[in-house]
Motif scaffolding. Sequence first.
Motif: not given
Length: 94
Positions: A30, A34, A38, A62-63, A67
């Motif tokens: 990531p 990001a 996280y 969030t992930a 996308r």
Amino acid sequence: MTAQFRAPDMHVPRPSDLGGVARGAWSMLPSPTATLYYGGLVATAALGVIEWPVAAAIGIGTALASRGELDPLPRRDDVPRDARAANERAADDE
């Protein structure tokens, strides 16, 4: 009877052999932003600021939401019909 010891015949990869593998692995990581996000989410869950199921739900949400967000600007096909009609009218007035 005598014991014989031999060095194992091992293939040691050259740096040029690893170039493609390293680039492929780096592309899967990531972004630093990001990772920081996280990591903060994990830290807040570990410290008990938020419960871990809530942190997991936020992280997964969030992930999933991020996308395909490489180009967040809408394409011409994604513009709603009303906005497209307004843009066409403005172009006709000029």
